[in-house]
Design a protein around this motif. Structure first.
Motif, PDB file in Angstrom:
ATOM      1  N   PHE A  97      34.451  46.046  34.168  1.00 58.85           N
ATOM      2  CA  PHE A  97      35.158  45.327  33.396  1.00 58.85           C
ATOM      3  C   PHE A  97      35.850  44.190  34.230  1.00 58.85           C
ATOM      4  N   LEU A  98      35.858  42.819  33.710  1.00 60.33           N
ATOM      5  CA  LEU A  98      36.290  41.906  34.734  1.00 60.33           C
ATOM      6  C   LEU A  98      37.594  41.222  33.914  1.00 60.33           C
ATOM      7  N   ALA A  99      38.601  40.987  34.694  1.00 63.14           N
ATOM      8  CA  ALA A  99      39.996  40.647  34.056  1.00 63.14           C
ATOM      9  C   ALA A  99      40.132  39.298  34.903  1.00 63.14           C
ATOM     10  N   HIS A 100      40.189  38.299  34.296  1.00 62.42           N
ATOM     11  CA  HIS A 100      40.307  37.136  35.055  1.00 62.42           C
ATOM     12  C   HIS A 100      41.519  36.174  34.889  1.00 62.42           C
ATOM     13  N   CYS A 101      42.383  35.619  36.084  1.00 56.17           N
ATOM     14  CA  CYS A 101      43.479  34.999  35.737  1.00 56.17           C
ATOM     15  C   CYS A 101      43.382  33.364  35.586  1.00 56.17           C
ATOM     16  N   GLY A 102      44.050  33.298  34.292  1.00 54.81           N
ATOM     17  CA  GLY A 102      43.509  31.597  34.007  1.00 54.81           C
ATOM     18  C   GLY A 102      44.996  30.934  34.045  1.00 54.81           C
TER      19      GLY A 102
END
Length: 310
Positions: A97-102
């Motif tokens: 699972f990939l959680a990206h900081c925008g």
């Protein structure tokens, strides 16, 4: 859950890694190894540390991350689409699972307030535009579950805080602490939405815990309420027992008075962001622990400009 955090010793990671350890994650902290976390925490003794340089290693960096056998990856340090694309390609076979900081700057100038994640967008500038492209790519990605969290102006101890004028000019704090005149471009009604780094970390922790709700979605992670230039300045001056001495001027006059800081002020104030956290609250259970003012004050205290006892 074996969780890899990229950019683990930065401002967000310094709060997130201990949170994840205490929540039972097996944490792998990836950083360039050039600095220690912003804050000491005994949880770091239970963390696997990996030194890696994304820029220097190129595609090999993504392969190294995938080889760490992650169940989840938190990417706090990708600022261009190609870097994110390479990471996604490497992670697809892992099923992580990939959680990206925008960033809330994906919105560009606000047409409505508070902003919602699905509002029409007109991003401008390299940072906001690149982050918008990354979000679009990740949420359309069919081979990997992804989510994107959009912080506001990250604040807290150890991090230069955006001032009421939307810049990093220490002279703003000096003026507010002494009662000196401070020039304000326009009417001072533009908004900025600060957030404490620990609240951003909270958002990522919740996204990892509620992956079914988070996958395919983006979320604002900010404080409960934004601050106007005028309101922020007036409240901050009271930290020193002062009244803010504000004089509205045109942008031309402001640029002439503060040539080194005017561009940063324009970048922040022209967007005039105030973002809704309803979606993060409803789907993730997000509850910010700091107001915008509290987050900013913590940063100013850490800069040694404010007596903690006041």
């Amino acid at each position: 859950m074996r969780t890899v955090v990229i950019g683990a010793t930065g401002h967000i990671g310094s709060y997130l890694v201990p949170r994840l350890v205490r929540a039972g994650h097996e944490v792998v902290a990836v950083s360039r190894g050039t600095r220690q976390p912003y804050h000491e925490d005994p949880a770091w003794t239970r963390v696997e540390r990996v030194v890696a340089d994304r820029d220097a290693e190129g595609p090999e960096f993504a392969a190294r991350v995938a080889a760490l056998r992650p169940d989840a990856v938190v990417d706090l340090m990708s600022f261009d689409l190609e870097s994110t694309r390479v990471l996604v390609e490497a992670l697809r076979p892992t099923g992580a699972f990939l959680a990206h900081c925008g960033t809330i700057w994906v919105h560009g100038p606000a047409d409505a307030s508070p902003l919602r994640e699905d509002d029409p967008r007109e991003p401008f500038g390299e940072y906001g535009t690149q982050k918008a492209q990354i979000e679009e790519f990740l949420l359309a990605e069919p081979g990997l579950r992804c989510t994107v969290l959009h912080p506001g102006h990250i604040s807290g101890p150890g991090w230069p805080v955006i001032t009421p004028l939307g810049n990093l000019d220490p002279g703003v704090w000096r003026a507010l602490s002494t009662g000196a005149e401070l020039l304000v471009p326009g009417l001072g009604l533009e908004t900025m939405h600060h957030v404490h780094a620990d609240d951003v970390a909270q958002g990522f922790e919740l996204a990892l815990a509620r992956q079914d709700a988070a996958a395919g979605n983006s979320f604002h992670v900010v404080s409960d309420r934004a601050l106007t230039v005028r309101g922020f300045a007036r409240a901050a001056a009271r930290w020193w027992g002062r009244e803010a001495n504000l004089r509205p001027v045109s942008w031309e006059e402001f640029r002439a008075a503060y040539p080194e800081h005017a561009d940063a002020s324009w970048e922040h104030l022209s967007r005039s962001h105030s973002a809704s956290t309803d979606k993060a609250r409803d789907l993730l259970g997000y509850r910010p622990g700091f107001t915008s003012l509290q987050a900013a004050r913590a940063a100013v205290q850490a800069m040694g400009l404010l007596d903690p006892a006041t």
